[in-house]
Design a protein around this motif. Structure first.
Motif, PDB file in Angstrom:
ATOM      1  N   GLN A 132     -32.974  -5.439  -1.603  1.00  0.00           N
ATOM      2  CA  GLN A 132     -31.995  -4.637  -1.030  1.00  0.00           C
ATOM      3  C   GLN A 132     -31.089  -3.882  -2.262  1.00  0.00           C
ATOM      4  O   GLN A 132     -31.258  -2.758  -2.723  1.00  0.00           O
TER       5      GLN A 132
ATOM      6  N   ASN B 204     -25.004  -6.956   4.417  1.00  0.00           N
ATOM      7  CA  ASN B 204     -25.702  -5.805   4.970  1.00  0.00           C
ATOM      8  C   ASN B 204     -24.922  -4.740   5.532  1.00  0.00           C
ATOM      9  O   ASN B 204     -24.923  -3.512   5.195  1.00  0.00           O
TER      10      ASN B 204
ATOM     11  N   GLN C  23     -32.318  -9.954  -0.219  1.00  0.00           N
ATOM     12  CA  GLN C  23     -30.880  -9.078  -1.006  1.00  0.00           C
ATOM     13  C   GLN C  23     -31.289  -8.761  -2.107  1.00  0.00           C
ATOM     14  O   GLN C  23     -30.785  -7.641  -2.512  1.00  0.00           O
TER      15      GLN C  23
ATOM     16  N   GLY D 115     -31.931  -1.923   5.642  1.00  0.00           N
ATOM     17  CA  GLY D 115     -31.619  -3.105   5.423  1.00  0.00           C
ATOM     18  C   GLY D 115     -30.595  -3.708   6.425  1.00  0.00           C
ATOM     19  O   GLY D 115     -30.762  -4.906   7.023  1.00  0.00           O
ATOM     20  N   CYS D 116     -29.669  -3.005   6.933  1.00  0.00           N
ATOM     21  CA  CYS D 116     -28.812  -3.544   8.144  1.00  0.00           C
ATOM     22  C   CYS D 116     -29.565  -3.920   9.319  1.00  0.00           C
ATOM     23  O   CYS D 116     -29.522  -4.712   9.962  1.00  0.00           O
TER      24      CYS D 116
END
Lengths: 367, 166
Positions: A91, A35, A88, A73-74
Motif C-alpha cells: 500500500q 488503512n 501495508q 486498500g481500505c
C-alpha cells in the motif's frame, strides 16, 4: 510536503509494526486503522495548498490516484482475513508510486509494490514473476529514454504487462498511462481496445470461473485506456470517471461474499450492467468515442458487450437450496460491499458540482 | 569508440542466444556488463562503470550460479531460428531509434526470457535487459543513470526464485 510524506510513511511504519510478533487480531486491527487513516489523509490532500517541492505532487491526477489506492486498500482491509506486513508495504509503495514527482522514483516504488504483492502471494506463480519482471524492465527502459516514441511505447507495454501480472497495480498503472496519453494516444487506443477484445474473447471462449472477475476488470481497464488515448476533453473526463467507478466496483467485488446478493450486484456493476458500477462511465466513454472517433464504436461496443455477456453466468441464481437459503439470508444482512456500490451509484448519477469540477481538473492534467 | 563498444555489447547480446549451458551464458552476461562498464569509462562515468562491474559482472552472476541445476533445458526454438529472430529484433530496434543498441540489447534479453525454460537462463536474460537499460542510462544526466544501473529487476526475480525455493 508533510501530508504526502505522512500518507506514504504511515503504511511503511505500520508494516514494520505488523512484522513484530503479536496476535493476529491485533495485526488485523492495526491494518484496518492504518488503512482508514490513510484514506482520511488521502481525502484531505485535495485541500492541501502546498507549493510543489519536486518530490511529491499534489496535482489533481496524482491525488486522485492516491485516493483510489487508499480507498482500495481500505476496502480490502475491511474484508477481514489474515493481515500481513506485505499488505501495508504494498500500500505504501503504491501511494509513493502515485504521488512521486520524479518518474524514476515512481518506477522504483512500483517495483517495490510488485515485490510486496509477489511476496504476499508466495512468489508461487513463476509466470507472474516473469511477466512482472519483463514489465518492470520495459517500464524502466522507457522511463530512461522517455521523450522518444520507442521509450513511450516501452512504458505503455511495460505498464500493460504489469497490470496483467499484478492486478493490484492496475489503478496506478492506468493513471500513469494517462499522464503519457499526449505522446502515446494511438498506441494507448490499440492496447486498450486489444485488452477489451482479448478479455471478452477469453471469457467467452475459455471461461474460467476463478479468473472471470479479474479479466472483466482488466477489460474495463482497457476501456479506460481507450478513453485516455482519444485525448479529447470529453474522453479524458470519461476516462477519469470510469477509473473511479472501476475502482469502486472492484472494491465491492473484493468485499462481497461469494454467491451473495452484494456479489451479484458488484459483478453486474463491474461488467457494466446498470444501475451500479461502471455503467455511467461507459455511457460517457461511448458518447466521447462517437464524437471523436465513431469508427471505434463498433469494436468497442462488441468488446464491452462481450464482457457483459460473459458475466451473465456469474449473475445466475445459486443452484442448491442451501446456497439459495444463504443468498436469501444475505439479502436481509447488510454487506460492506454495498457501501462502494452506493458510492459508485451516487458518483455515477448525481455527482456534486465541486467534485465534477475537481475531476475535470484531474482530466485536464493529462492534456 | 563509443560506437565500437556499443557494437561489442550488441554482439555479446546476440552471442547470448547460442549457449544452453548456464555457466557459459552467465559468463557472456558478465562480459556484456564489462562492455557496458567500458562504455561508461569512455564517457568518463567512473562511478557508473564501478556499479555495473560490481553488480552486473560479479555479484548477480555469482548469485545466479548458486542456484541448483534443474531439469535439462528445452527451449522453444533451436539455435539458428533463435538467432534469426534475434537479428529481426535488432533490425526492429534500429528502425525504431537512431541509436538502437540499448533497445536491441533490451529486446534480445526479452527474447532470452521468453524462450528459455531454465530459470538461471531466464535470469541471465533479465541481466541482459538490465545491461540495455544501463547503456541507455549512460546518455542521461543527473541521478537517473546511477539509479538505473542498480540491478533492481534481476534482483527481484532472483529473490522470487529463492523465496519460492525456501
Amino acid at each position: 510536503m508533510i501530508l504526502p510524506a505522512l500518507l506514504i510513511g504511515l503504511p511503511f511504519i505500520a508494516a514494520a509494526a505488523m512484522a513484530l510478533p503479536q496476535p493476529a487480531v491485533a495485526r488485523r486491527w492495526v491494518h484496518r486503522l492504518v488503512n482508514l487513516a490513510a484514506l482520511a489523509l488521502a481525502l484531505w490532500l485535495p485541500w492541501q495548498a502546498d507549493a510543489p517541492d519536486g518530490l511529491f505532487s499534489t496535482a489533481p491526477l496524482p491525488v486522485l490516484a492516491a485516493i483510489l489506492v487508499a480507498g482500495a486498500g481500505c476496502m480490502a482491509g475491511a474484508r477481514g482475513g489474515d493481515a500481513r506486513p506485505h499488505d501495508q508495504a504494498r500500500q505504501g509503495a503504491l501511494l509513493l508510486a502515485a504521488l512521486a514527482e520524479p518518474r524514476l522514483l515512481a518506477v522504483m516504488a512500483l517495483a517495490l509494490a510488485v515485490a510486496a504483492a509477489l511476496a504476499r502471494a508466495g512468489a508461487g506463480r513463476w509466470d507472474r514473476v516473469r511477466l512482472a519482471g519483463v514489465g518492470l524492465s520495459l517500464l524502466l527502459y522507457g522511463t530512461v529514454t522517455l521523450p522518444s516514441p520507442a521509450g513511450a511505447g516501452c512504458v505503455l507495454l511495460g505498464l500493460a504487462a504489469l497490470a496483467y501480472a499484478v492486478p493490484e497495480t492496475l489503478l496506478v498503472v492506468l493513471v500513469s498511462a494517462g499522464g503519457l496519453s499526449a505522446q502515446t494516444g494511438p498506441m494507448l487506443i490499440v492496447i486498450g481496445l486489444g485488452a477489451v477484445l482479448i478479455c471478452a474473447a477469453t471469457l467467452l471462449i475459455h471461461p474460467r470461473p476463478g479468473a472471470r472477475m479479474r479479466l472483466v476488470a482488466l477489460g474495463q481497464g482497457g476501456a479506460v485506456a481507450v478513453a485516455l488515448g482519444l485525448h479529447t476533453p470529453h474522453a479524458l473526463f470519461a476516462g477519469v470517471v470510469l477509473l473511479v467507478l472501476l475502482a469502486l466496483s472492484q472494491a465491492a467485488c473484493r468485499l462481497a461474499k461469494p454467491r451473495s446478493a452484494a456479489a451479484l450486484a458488484a459483478a453486474a456493476g463491474l461488467a457494466g450492467i446498470p444501475p451500479f458500477g461502471v455503467f455511467p462511465g461507459l455511457v460517457l466513454l461511448l458518447v466521447a468515442v462517437a464524437e471523436s472517433a465513431p469508427w471505434l464504436l463498433l469494436p468497442l461496443s462488441v468488446g464491452l458487450g462481450g464482457l457483459g455477456w460473459a458475466s451473465v453466468p456469474r449473475l445466475a441464481p445459486p443452484r442448491s437450496s442451501r446456497s439459495a437459503a444463504v443468498a436469501g439470508s444475505d439479502l436481509r444482512r447488510l454487506s460492506p460491499a454495498w457501501l462502494p456500490l452506493l458510492v459508485a451509484f451516487l458518483a455515477g448519477f448525481c455527482l456534486p458540482e465541486p467534485a465534477v469540477v475537481w475531476l475535470h481538473a484531474a482530466a485536464e492534467c493529462m492534456r | 569508440m563509443i560506437a565500437a563498444d556499443g557494437g561489442l555489447v550488441l554482439a555479446l547480446g546476440l552471442g547470448l542466444l547460442w549457449p544452453r549451458q548456464i555457466g557459459i551464458a552467465l559468463g557472456l552476461v558478465a562480459a556484456q556488463s564489462g562492455a557496458v562498464a567500458l562504455s561508461a569509462v569512455i564517457r568518463g562515468q567512473w562511478v557508473a562503470a564501478g556499479l555495473v562491474l560490481v553488480f552486473g559482472a560479479a555479484v548477480m552472476p555469482w548469485l545466479t550460479r548458486l542456484l541448483p541445476p534443474r531439469a535439462p533445458e528445452r527451449p522453444a526454438f533451436g539455435r539458428w531460428p533463435l538467432l534469426l529472430l534475434g537479428s529481426v529484433m535488432v533490425l526492429l530496434a534500429f528502425a525504431a531509434e537512431p541509436d538502437g543498441v540499448p533497445l536491441a540489447v533490451l529486446l534480445l534479453g526479452l527474447l532470452l526470457v521468453a524462450v528459455h525454460q531454465s530459470r538461471p537462463l531466464q535470469i541471465a536474460g533479465f541481466m541482459a535487459m538490465q545491461n540495455g537499460i544501463a547503456l541507455a542510462g549512460l546518455d542521461q544526466s543527473g541521478l537517473l543513470p546511477i539509479a538505473c544501473l542498480l540491478p533492481v529487476v534481476p534482483g527481484l526475480v532472483l529473490a522470487a526464485v529463492w523465496v519460492r525455493r525456501s
